[in-house]
Every structure is written in C-alpha cells, then in structure tokens.
Design a protein around this motif. Structure first.
Motif, PDB file in Angstrom:
ATOM      1  N   TYR A   1     -41.633  -9.745  -3.394  1.00  0.00           N
ATOM      2  CA  TYR A   1     -41.844 -11.025  -3.540  1.00  0.00           C
ATOM      3  C   TYR A   1     -43.760 -11.104  -3.388  1.00  0.00           C
ATOM      4  CZ  TYR A   1     -37.584 -12.914  -4.470  1.00  0.00           C
ATOM      5  OH  TYR A   1     -36.242 -12.571  -4.779  1.00  0.00           O
ATOM      6  N   ASN A   2     -44.613 -11.870  -3.824  1.00  0.00           N
ATOM      7  CA  ASN A   2     -45.947 -11.881  -3.138  1.00  0.00           C
ATOM      8  C   ASN A   2     -46.834 -10.656  -4.015  1.00  0.00           C
ATOM      9  OD1 ASN A   2     -45.831 -14.578  -3.037  1.00  0.00           O
ATOM     10  ND2 ASN A   2     -44.941 -14.402  -1.126  1.00  0.00           N
ATOM     11  N   ASP A   3     -46.487  -9.611  -4.479  1.00  0.00           N
ATOM     12  CA  ASP A   3     -46.997  -8.796  -5.228  1.00  0.00           C
ATOM     13  C   ASP A   3     -47.414  -7.821  -3.258  1.00  0.00           C
ATOM     14  OD1 ASP A   3     -47.246  -8.910  -6.986  1.00  0.00           O
ATOM     15  OD2 ASP A   3     -48.403  -9.881  -7.499  1.00  0.00           O
ATOM     16  N   VAL A   4     -46.410  -7.403  -2.516  1.00  0.00           N
ATOM     17  CA  VAL A   4     -46.633  -6.501  -1.601  1.00  0.00           C
ATOM     18  C   VAL A   4     -45.560  -5.457  -2.702  1.00  0.00           C
ATOM     19  CG1 VAL A   4     -45.639  -6.328   0.600  1.00  0.00           C
ATOM     20  CG2 VAL A   4     -46.103  -8.106   0.167  1.00  0.00           C
ATOM     21  N   PRO A   5     -46.472  -4.840  -1.919  1.00  0.00           N
ATOM     22  CA  PRO A   5     -46.201  -3.011  -2.403  1.00  0.00           C
ATOM     23  C   PRO A   5     -45.494  -3.201  -1.476  1.00  0.00           C
ATOM     24  CG  PRO A   5     -48.259  -2.712  -1.618  1.00  0.00           C
ATOM     25  CD  PRO A   5     -48.027  -4.266  -1.931  1.00  0.00           C
ATOM     26  N   MET A   6     -43.881  -2.218  -1.575  1.00  0.00           N
ATOM     27  CA  MET A   6     -42.618  -1.705  -1.004  1.00  0.00           C
ATOM     28  C   MET A   6     -42.209  -0.073  -0.801  1.00  0.00           C
ATOM     29  SD  MET A   6     -41.864  -3.298   1.745  1.00  0.00           S
ATOM     30  CE  MET A   6     -42.288  -5.395   2.594  1.00  0.00           C
TER      31      MET A   6
ATOM     32  N   ASP B   1     -38.541 -21.219 -15.456  1.00  0.00           N
ATOM     33  CA  ASP B   1     -38.371 -20.576 -16.837  1.00  0.00           C
ATOM     34  C   ASP B   1     -39.090 -19.415 -16.529  1.00  0.00           C
ATOM     35  OD1 ASP B   1     -36.797 -22.000 -17.876  1.00  0.00           O
ATOM     36  OD2 ASP B   1     -38.479 -22.824 -18.894  1.00  0.00           O
ATOM     37  N   ALA B   2     -40.528 -19.796 -15.676  1.00  0.00           N
ATOM     38  CA  ALA B   2     -41.225 -18.679 -15.426  1.00  0.00           C
ATOM     39  C   ALA B   2     -41.261 -17.944 -14.225  1.00  0.00           C
ATOM     40  CB  ALA B   2     -42.432 -19.547 -14.735  1.00  0.00           C
ATOM     41  N   LEU B   3     -40.103 -18.252 -13.211  1.00  0.00           N
ATOM     42  CA  LEU B   3     -39.385 -17.601 -12.548  1.00  0.00           C
ATOM     43  C   LEU B   3     -38.740 -16.088 -13.392  1.00  0.00           C
ATOM     44  CD1 LEU B   3     -39.507 -19.451  -9.483  1.00  0.00           C
ATOM     45  CD2 LEU B   3     -40.327 -17.548 -10.008  1.00  0.00           C
ATOM     46  N   ALA B   4     -37.830 -16.721 -13.824  1.00  0.00           N
ATOM     47  CA  ALA B   4     -37.451 -15.897 -15.056  1.00  0.00           C
ATOM     48  C   ALA B   4     -37.312 -14.899 -15.886  1.00  0.00           C
ATOM     49  CB  ALA B   4     -36.047 -16.698 -15.800  1.00  0.00           C
ATOM     50  N   ALA B   5     -38.958 -15.612 -16.170  1.00  0.00           N
ATOM     51  CA  ALA B   5     -39.543 -14.531 -16.972  1.00  0.00           C
ATOM     52  C   ALA B   5     -39.956 -13.474 -16.443  1.00  0.00           C
ATOM     53  CB  ALA B   5     -41.044 -15.025 -17.747  1.00  0.00           C
ATOM     54  N   ASP B   6     -40.432 -13.909 -14.930  1.00  0.00           N
ATOM     55  CA  ASP B   6     -40.462 -11.826 -14.119  1.00  0.00           C
ATOM     56  C   ASP B   6     -39.199 -12.369 -14.043  1.00  0.00           C
ATOM     57  OD1 ASP B   6     -43.572 -13.337 -14.587  1.00  0.00           O
ATOM     58  OD2 ASP B   6     -43.235 -14.714 -12.412  1.00  0.00           O
ATOM     59  N   ASN B   7     -37.897 -11.811 -14.327  1.00  0.00           N
ATOM     60  CA  ASN B   7     -36.914 -11.437 -13.365  1.00  0.00           C
ATOM     61  C   ASN B   7     -36.723 -11.037 -12.599  1.00  0.00           C
ATOM     62  OD1 ASN B   7     -36.510 -10.290 -16.244  1.00  0.00           O
ATOM     63  ND2 ASN B   7     -38.339  -8.655 -16.030  1.00  0.00           N
ATOM     64  N   MET B   8     -37.701 -12.884 -11.363  1.00  0.00           N
ATOM     65  CA  MET B   8     -37.120 -12.900 -10.257  1.00  0.00           C
ATOM     66  C   MET B   8     -35.119 -14.144 -10.155  1.00  0.00           C
ATOM     67  SD  MET B   8     -40.684 -13.373  -9.227  1.00  0.00           S
ATOM     68  CE  MET B   8     -42.152 -12.282  -8.613  1.00  0.00           C
ATOM     69  N   LEU B   9     -35.306 -14.686 -11.232  1.00  0.00           N
ATOM     70  CA  LEU B   9     -34.424 -15.375 -11.352  1.00  0.00           C
ATOM     71  C   LEU B   9     -33.580 -15.128 -12.409  1.00  0.00           C
ATOM     72  CD1 LEU B   9     -35.179 -18.672 -10.590  1.00  0.00           C
ATOM     73  CD2 LEU B   9     -34.686 -17.347  -9.008  1.00  0.00           C
ATOM     74  N   VAL B  10     -32.494 -15.435 -12.776  1.00  0.00           N
ATOM     75  CA  VAL B  10     -31.576 -14.831 -13.750  1.00  0.00           C
ATOM     76  C   VAL B  10     -30.999 -16.492 -13.801  1.00  0.00           C
ATOM     77  CG1 VAL B  10     -29.627 -13.957 -15.129  1.00  0.00           C
ATOM     78  CG2 VAL B  10     -31.537 -12.447 -12.987  1.00  0.00           C
TER      79      VAL B  10
ATOM     80  N   GLY C   1     -44.859 -21.522  -7.175  1.00  0.00           N
ATOM     81  CA  GLY C   1     -45.440 -20.962  -5.424  1.00  0.00           C
ATOM     82  C   GLY C   1     -44.336 -21.187  -4.210  1.00  0.00           C
ATOM     83  N   LEU C   2     -43.008 -22.471  -4.413  1.00  0.00           N
ATOM     84  CA  LEU C   2     -42.707 -23.134  -3.505  1.00  0.00           C
ATOM     85  C   LEU C   2     -41.176 -22.696  -3.663  1.00  0.00           C
ATOM     86  CD1 LEU C   2     -43.437 -26.795  -3.100  1.00  0.00           C
ATOM     87  CD2 LEU C   2     -44.153 -24.922  -1.518  1.00  0.00           C
ATOM     88  N   ILE C   3     -41.125 -21.978  -4.546  1.00  0.00           N
ATOM     89  CA  ILE C   3     -39.450 -21.364  -5.096  1.00  0.00           C
ATOM     90  C   ILE C   3     -39.801 -20.315  -4.647  1.00  0.00           C
ATOM     91  CG2 ILE C   3     -37.905 -20.980  -6.465  1.00  0.00           C
ATOM     92  CD1 ILE C   3     -38.287 -23.658  -7.838  1.00  0.00           C
ATOM     93  N   LEU C   4     -40.617 -19.395  -4.483  1.00  0.00           N
ATOM     94  CA  LEU C   4     -41.013 -17.992  -4.485  1.00  0.00           C
ATOM     95  C   LEU C   4     -41.535 -18.060  -2.815  1.00  0.00           C
ATOM     96  CD1 LEU C   4     -41.791 -16.050  -5.577  1.00  0.00           C
ATOM     97  CD2 LEU C   4     -44.011 -15.466  -5.208  1.00  0.00           C
ATOM     98  N   GLN C   5     -41.126 -19.007  -2.390  1.00  0.00           N
ATOM     99  CA  GLN C   5     -41.864 -18.815  -0.613  1.00  0.00           C
ATOM    100  C   GLN C   5     -40.155 -18.996  -0.386  1.00  0.00           C
ATOM    101  OE1 GLN C   5     -43.830 -21.759   0.884  1.00  0.00           O
ATOM    102  NE2 GLN C   5     -46.376 -21.325  -0.252  1.00  0.00           N
ATOM    103  N   SER C   6     -39.538 -20.095  -0.713  1.00  0.00           N
ATOM    104  CA  SER C   6     -37.925 -20.055   0.062  1.00  0.00           C
ATOM    105  C   SER C   6     -37.369 -18.114  -0.255  1.00  0.00           C
ATOM    106  CB  SER C   6     -37.226 -21.424  -0.814  1.00  0.00           C
ATOM    107  OG  SER C   6     -37.502 -22.558  -0.870  1.00  0.00           O
ATOM    108  N   LEU C   7     -37.310 -17.557  -1.584  1.00  0.00           N
ATOM    109  CA  LEU C   7     -36.892 -16.603  -2.221  1.00  0.00           C
ATOM    110  C   LEU C   7     -37.211 -15.576  -1.509  1.00  0.00           C
ATOM    111  CD1 LEU C   7     -37.314 -16.699  -5.838  1.00  0.00           C
ATOM    112  CD2 LEU C   7     -35.168 -16.599  -4.889  1.00  0.00           C
ATOM    113  N   GLN C   8     -38.607 -15.639  -0.731  1.00  0.00           N
ATOM    114  CA  GLN C   8     -38.882 -14.514  -0.026  1.00  0.00           C
ATOM    115  C   GLN C   8     -38.764 -14.567   1.126  1.00  0.00           C
ATOM    116  OE1 GLN C   8     -43.822 -14.544   1.094  1.00  0.00           O
ATOM    117  NE2 GLN C   8     -43.856 -12.559   1.748  1.00  0.00           N
ATOM    118  N   ALA C   9     -38.609 -15.740   2.169  1.00  0.00           N
ATOM    119  CA  ALA C   9     -37.836 -16.307   3.009  1.00  0.00           C
ATOM    120  C   ALA C   9     -36.803 -15.678   3.093  1.00  0.00           C
ATOM    121  CB  ALA C   9     -37.868 -17.463   4.041  1.00  0.00           C
ATOM    122  N   GLY C  10     -35.837 -15.381   2.411  1.00  0.00           N
ATOM    123  CA  GLY C  10     -34.590 -15.272   1.349  1.00  0.00           C
ATOM    124  C   GLY C  10     -33.967 -16.508   2.066  1.00  0.00           C
TER     125      GLY C  10
END
Length: 273
Positions: free
Chosen positions: A249-254, A77-86, A38-47
């Motif tokens: 990120y965070n399931d916001v529909p765009m 690993d979890a973020l890579a499985a979600d295709n957010m990281l490679v 979740g913290l890594i996701l926050q950093s991704l979302q914040a750019g």
C-alpha cells in the motif's frame, strides 16, 4: 479514523496551502471520493481489514466518513480497479488476497502453450538459497533503502508439469528476489519450502505484507553458466529476463525480483485494456 465532512454536493476540494496559488496557476484539486479512497487505504494499510476479509458495507462507510453512499461506492470502485478490493455479487466487498484459489499467481504472466494454468497444476518449487546480506546500490535503489541495509535474498526454481507427462516436471523459471530485512525478519528457506501456497500469500499471512501492484521490465537474454545449469538449458538458449518491483500500500516497494523464463512450452501473456 478522521472524518471528512462533505461539501454541498460532494464537490472537489482545492488546496488552500499558503503559497499554493503562487506556486502554480492551476489549483490542486482532490475529488472527495479520492479522499475517501485514501482513508480506506489507510485502514487497509493499518490492517483493520485483513486480506480475504469483508470490509464494512457502503452504507456503514458512508456513515463513518459522513459522505454519500455514492461517493463511497466510487471510492470502492477505484480500489477494486486497482485490485486492492474485490466485489462479490450478493456477498459484499473483500480485501484482495494472493491466497485466493483463482489467483495463486496473480503477477505471473507466463502461460502454457497447451491448455491453461489450471490444467498445468501448481509449480514444483525448489529453494536454492535463502540468506541475509547487505543491499547493493541497485537493490537499495529499487527497494528505497540505503546501500548496505539488510535484505533477504532468495533464489528458487519453479518447474511445471510437462503436458501429457504426469509426474515429469521441467524447470521453467529461475528467480532471484530481494526483500527488505525488517518486514521479513524470520523468513527462512525452511518456511518458504514448507508453505504450499503462493509466496505472496505467505507474505500476507505470516508477515502482514500485502503486494498490491508490480512494475516489470522485460528483455531477451542468454543465461550464464550457473543459470543454464539450474534451468537445464544450453548456454545459447533464448530466455526472457523479467525484472519486477512489487509494492504494498501507498507505493512502498517490498520486493525486487529478477526472473529468467524459458519459453519452449510457455509464453508471456498480458491483457491490455
């Protein structure tokens, strides 16, 4: 960025909110690696790290969040499985991007019957319309907006080169898509037509909107008169109707996208695991 102190063995954390026990007989547990995710996701979302950029090493992230390297690895690993990281062997871990050469149409599951998408080459894209309007009730619901909020509607046709016939392009996909007006302020038909890469790559680069996942509904339909004209098919032609909602990120529909696919030379392909 907030820090999470690890438990003695990176153990599970139970909810201690007042009344939590009374609300349910089962405590709400959150594994530590999920908290780090979740913290890594926050950093991704914040750019903090842009698409295609490398994120810090597992060791650096472990120091930053004060947890074990194994916990960080599990979160990545979890973020890579979600295709957010490679992960790239010997190079590090990178933010996933739609601009990558090997995934220009990551969410497009329509494949040619003969050869592969690489042999087929990039699609020829014709922007039919691009206009701002008020969201209808169904569009607002899909994009988590209020009816009447500003949205951008785009209509385009994707044509693919016919197998064995260089320079002959056949209309294959008709798409209508709706985007929330705020994040896509300044998007015009000219900008869409002038960008040579994938549309989602344009969203990343120019609007800082990164589509990370999508949900689709598929049904068989016949086109209406205008759709048949744009796709150059008969009114009785069987088409695949694919409705997609894409999320950042965070399931916001765009994006809400409704596509009509011809299947004379293509098929819908999905891999299940």
């Amino acid at each position: 960025m907030a820090h999470i102190a690890p438990s003695p063995a990176d153990s599970l954390h139970a909810s201690t909110e007042p009344g939590a026990a009374a609300a349910s007989t089962t405590p709400a547990f959150s594994p530590l690696y999920q908290q780090i995710k979740g913290l890594i996701l926050q950093s991704l979302q914040a750019g903090e790290w842009k698409p295609s950029e490398a994120i810090p090493s597992e060791m650096d992230l472990a120091v930053r969040f004060r947890v074990s390297q194994g916990t960080v690895r599990k979160a990545i690993d979890a973020l890579a499985a979600d295709n957010m990281l490679v992960r790239r062997q010997g190079k590090g871990t990178f933010v996933a991007t739609h601009a990558a050469q090997h995934m220009p149409y990551r969410f497009l599951k329509l494949k040619p019957d003969v050869g592969n998408a690489t042999d087929e080459g990039p699609a020829q894209r014709d922007i039919i319309d691009c206009k701002r309007q008020r969201a209808s009730a169904d569009v607002a619901r899909a994009l988590a907006l209020r009816p009447g909020d500003a949205v951008l509607q785009v209509r385009r046709v994707l044509s693919f080169q016919e197998s064995g016939l260089n320079g002959v392009y056949v209309p294959t996909i008709l798409e209508d898509l709706w985007l929330p007006g705020g994040p896509f302020k300044g998007l015009t038909a000219e900008r869409l037509a002038g960008y040579q890469g994938a549309m989602y790559a344009l969203f990343e680069i120019e609007f800082n909107v990164h589509m990370v996942r999508a949900e689709e509904k598929i049904r068989a339909v016949h086109p209406d008169a205008e759709q048949a004209r744009l796709l150059k098919v008969a009114a009785t032609a069987p088409l695949l109707s694919v409705e997609r909602v894409a999320y950042t990120y965070n399931d916001v529909p765009m994006e809400l996208r409704r596509g009509l696919y011809t299947t004379l030379t293509h098929h819908y392909h999905n891999e299940l695991s």
